[in-house]
Design a protein around this motif. Structure first.
Motif, PDB file in Angstrom:
ATOM      1  N   GLU A  24       0.839  -1.200   0.000  1.00  0.00           N
ATOM      2  CA  GLU A  24       0.000   0.000   0.000  1.00  0.00           C
ATOM      3  C   GLU A  24       0.877   1.254   0.000  1.00  0.00           C
ATOM      4  OE1 GLU A  24      -2.753  -0.149   3.222  1.00  0.00           O
ATOM      5  OE2 GLU A  24      -3.723  -1.987   2.534  1.00  0.00           O
ATOM      6  N   PRO A  25       1.524   1.533  -1.128  1.00  0.00           N
ATOM      7  CA  PRO A  25       2.401   2.710  -1.163  1.00  0.00           C
ATOM      8  C   PRO A  25       1.607   4.005  -1.075  1.00  0.00           C
ATOM      9  CG  PRO A  25       2.136   1.785  -3.366  1.00  0.00           C
ATOM     10  CD  PRO A  25       1.494   0.809  -2.408  1.00  0.00           C
ATOM     11  N   ALA A  26       2.183   4.990  -0.424  1.00  0.00           N
ATOM     12  CA  ALA A  26       1.567   6.308  -0.346  1.00  0.00           C
ATOM     13  C   ALA A  26       1.677   6.999  -1.698  1.00  0.00           C
ATOM     14  CB  ALA A  26       2.259   7.140   0.734  1.00  0.00           C
ATOM     15  N   SER A  27       0.928   8.068  -1.890  1.00  0.00           N
ATOM     16  CA  SER A  27       1.018   8.811  -3.137  1.00  0.00           C
ATOM     17  C   SER A  27       2.297   9.645  -3.170  1.00  0.00           C
ATOM     18  CB  SER A  27      -0.204   9.717  -3.314  1.00  0.00           C
ATOM     19  OG  SER A  27      -0.218  10.724  -2.336  1.00  0.00           O
ATOM     20  N   GLU A  28       2.719   9.995  -4.371  1.00  0.00           N
ATOM     21  CA  GLU A  28       4.017  10.642  -4.560  1.00  0.00           C
ATOM     22  C   GLU A  28       4.124  11.981  -3.838  1.00  0.00           C
ATOM     23  OE1 GLU A  28       7.051  10.968  -8.177  1.00  0.00           O
ATOM     24  OE2 GLU A  28       5.127  11.934  -8.587  1.00  0.00           O
ATOM     25  N   GLN A  29       3.148  12.864  -4.017  1.00  0.00           N
ATOM     26  CA  GLN A  29       3.247  14.172  -3.378  1.00  0.00           C
ATOM     27  C   GLN A  29       3.291  14.063  -1.856  1.00  0.00           C
ATOM     28  OE1 GLN A  29       0.633  17.277  -4.667  1.00  0.00           O
ATOM     29  NE2 GLN A  29       1.330  17.195  -6.790  1.00  0.00           N
ATOM     30  N   HIS A  30       2.558  13.126  -1.300  1.00  0.00           N
ATOM     31  CA  HIS A  30       2.602  12.925   0.150  1.00  0.00           C
ATOM     32  C   HIS A  30       3.991  12.470   0.586  1.00  0.00           C
ATOM     33  CE1 HIS A  30      -1.735  13.042  -0.470  1.00  0.00           C
ATOM     34  NE2 HIS A  30      -1.906  13.149   0.839  1.00  0.00           N
ATOM     35  N   GLY A  31       4.601  11.573  -0.182  1.00  0.00           N
ATOM     36  CA  GLY A  31       5.938  11.103   0.146  1.00  0.00           C
ATOM     37  C   GLY A  31       6.978  12.210   0.049  1.00  0.00           C
ATOM     38  N   ILE A  32       6.883  13.034  -0.991  1.00  0.00           N
ATOM     39  CA  ILE A  32       7.814  14.151  -1.161  1.00  0.00           C
ATOM     40  C   ILE A  32       7.698  15.122   0.015  1.00  0.00           C
ATOM     41  CG2 ILE A  32       8.317  16.186  -2.567  1.00  0.00           C
ATOM     42  CD1 ILE A  32       7.495  14.491  -5.026  1.00  0.00           C
TER      43      ILE A  32
END
Length: 218
Positions: A24-32
């Protein structure tokens, strides 16, 4: 408008560990955003530490490394001095600066290149946002490092009262992935230093990658 060029700091580097969950990977902008916050929150917890002072007066080099859930938990347990930052379902660990050539084995074996997260839902705009140059087509890991550079530079050059108010408000930050024309247009109104990459990975040397912008939220 000032510019910060990302350079290699021979003595110290700040490790940032980004959780990339396989199921369940997080979305890219949230990770950044989580990676950028992990960098500044770790610094703000102990800014008078001599290692932080030495690192912050140089190029404040960062190494964004990815870890699955199991390895992420191991890093949390192994480094009690960590700061854990979360944005939505994304998590990142910020650690104090360490000698670049002497990273602990647990960190050194974590991968740097090829870190990607799915696009997912974008973050809503905030009064404080990190603008990224979308025309460079950076990977998640590269974009996270550039966002962390930009946010950290903003913290260093802003008035303490401004940073303290932002922290008291819960560290809200948005991510704006802007096409080249819009990105360049925003340079004139950036709220902090502009980041230029050294070009060691992915993009050409001197590429303008990121800056912080403040704007009203509608």
């Amino acid at each position: 408008m000032s510019e910060y060029t990302e350079r290699s700091l021979h003595e110290l580097v700040q490790p940032i560990i980004l959780l990339v969950d396989r199921e369940e990977p997080a979305s890219e902008q949230h990770g950044i955003a989580a990676a950028a916050l992990a960098s500044v929150q770790a610094f703000m917890r102990d800014p008078d530490n001599p290692d932080w002072q030495q690192w912050a007066t140089g190029a404040f080099a960062k190494s964004v490394r990815r870890a699955d859930a199991k390895m992420f938990a191991r890093v949390l347990a192994a480094f009690p001095e960590h700061v854990l930052s979360t944005v939505g379902q994304a998590s990142a660990i910020g650690l104090p600066p360490m000698p670049a050539a002497e990273l602990p084995k647990l960190l050194a074996k974590l991968q740097v290149s090829g870190t990607t997260l799915p696009t997912g839902d974008p973050l809503p705009p905030q009064p404080l946002n990190i603008a990224l140059n979308a025309s460079l087509d950076m990977s998640t890991g590269k974009a996270a490092a550039q966002a962390a550079h930009a946010l950290f530079a903003w913290v260093l050059e802003s008035k303490p009262a401004v940073v303290e108010a932002w922290a008291a408000d819960g560290f809200p930050v948005g991510i704006l992935e802007l096409p080249a024309k819009e990105f360049r247009k925003g340079l004139r109104k950036s709220a902090g230093p502009v980041i230029q990459d050294a070009g060691r990975t992915e993009i050409e040397p001197g590429s303008t990658t990121a800056y912080v912008t403040a704007r009203k939220v509608k």
